[in-house]
Write an enzyme that holds these catalytic residues in place. Structure first.
Site, PDB file in Angstrom:
ATOM      1  N   ARG A 108      76.573 -33.135  94.039  1.00  0.00           N
ATOM      2  CA  ARG A 108      77.408 -32.784  93.207  1.00  0.00           C
ATOM      3  C   ARG A 108      78.829 -31.884  92.974  1.00  0.00           C
ATOM      4  NH1 ARG A 108      74.703 -36.451  93.401  1.00  0.00           N
ATOM      5  NH2 ARG A 108      73.678 -37.488  91.708  1.00  0.00           N
TER       6      ARG A 108
ATOM      7  N   SER B 121      72.633 -35.456  82.738  1.00  0.00           N
ATOM      8  CA  SER B 121      71.477 -34.537  83.333  1.00  0.00           C
ATOM      9  C   SER B 121      71.849 -33.384  83.308  1.00  0.00           C
ATOM     10  CB  SER B 121      71.139 -35.208  85.574  1.00  0.00           C
ATOM     11  OG  SER B 121      70.300 -34.664  85.447  1.00  0.00           O
TER      12      SER B 121
ATOM     13  N   GLU C 263      74.277 -28.844  86.137  1.00  0.00           N
ATOM     14  CA  GLU C 263      75.133 -29.842  86.661  1.00  0.00           C
ATOM     15  C   GLU C 263      76.273 -29.846  86.031  1.00  0.00           C
ATOM     16  OE1 GLU C 263      74.636 -34.577  87.613  1.00  0.00           O
ATOM     17  OE2 GLU C 263      73.360 -33.316  88.574  1.00  0.00           O
TER      18      GLU C 263
END
Length: 267
Positions: free
Chosen positions: A141, A191, A261
């Protein structure tokens, strides 16, 4: 050229500047953003050359997957249900179901705002740089674009020819899994947390008995504990308070630090 003009103006006037795509993984402060916000959603060109697809940053991932399907090119199926644009996906190395952008990306064209800050005369082309795949320094990520504050313009993806029916079957399967496991019926920023090494975020939060826990209008999804949903009147402050509460609870019980995130934007 419009992007260059806006960024040059912001630099000249010392105005903070934020470039976004579809905004699907952002939590924007209730007090807003003090500065210039530029959306790249108007950058929508897609070009296919044999086993390569070159896409502008503003193209939705779902649309890019549809282009690949129509061309009989496999490899992007994992991304078919990820909300957001190609630019955001490259920026954050988006992934799902065992695949990620790093697996299929060949190169990217980026705009480097740092090149605007020199005393030399600069123009749009002067500020463009090309990154090959290793130069992205992809990790979980994140990418070098994030670390260097580069602005994604376009990327080329190298895919593999595959039968149309096989590609479509995989896309349908992933879409079915996503709809059955994720709270797509309520607004969210996706998320919330990165997956900690050796753990599953949703299970950690669920084991802390936080499924369905609310602060104001924000709720930890009863369908998937890795999501915080807006039940109707949630503020950014509600969501942030719930994020911090989940982090604190998981840390106290399991000693695992949950890292966000989604990106927290604004004051």
């Amino acid at each position: 050229q419009q992007l260059y003009i806006l960024l040059e103006f912001a630099r000249r006037e010392s105005i903070p500047c934020l470039v976004i795509g579809n905004g699907t993984n952002l939590l924007v402060s209730d007090t807003g953003i003090r500065g210039l916000v530029i959306s790249t959603k108007a950058f929508t060109n897609v070009n296919i050359d044999r086993d390569r697809i070159t896409s502008d940053c503003g193209v939705l991932l779902s649309e890019l997957c549809d282009h690949a399907l129509a061309a009989g090119l496999g490899g992007l199926e994992f991304a078919c249900g990820i909300p957001g644009t190609v630019g955001g996906a490259v920026f954050m190395n988006a992934g799902a179901y065992g695949g990620e952008i790093a697996d299929v990306l060949e190169s990217s064209l980026c705009f480097d705002p740092a090149l605007l800050s020199t005393d030399q005369f600069s123009d749009y082309d002067h500020c463009l740089i090309t990154l090959d795949q290793p130069a992205h320094q992809f990790a979980y990520r994140k990418s070098s674009l994030l670390e260097r504050d580069l602005i994604h313009i376009a990327s080329t993806f190298r895919l593999k020819p595959a039968p149309h029916d096989e590609i479509k079957a995989r896309m349908d399967d992933y879409s079915c899994q996503r709809s059955s496991k994720q709270p797509l019926d309520l607004p969210s920023a996706g998320s919330v947390f990165k997956r900690p090494v050796g753990h599953f975020t949703g299970k950690l939060i669920d084991d802390c008995e936080l499924r369905g826990y609310r602060i104001g209008g924000a709720m930890i999804s009863s369908k998937h504990c890795g999501f915080i949903v807006n039940t109707g009147d949630a503020t950014a402050a509600d969501v942030l308070a719930l994020i911090e509460y989940a982090q604190k609870t998981v840390w106290e019980r399991f000693g695992v630090q949950l890292e966000t995130e989604i990106r927290l934007i604004g004051e």
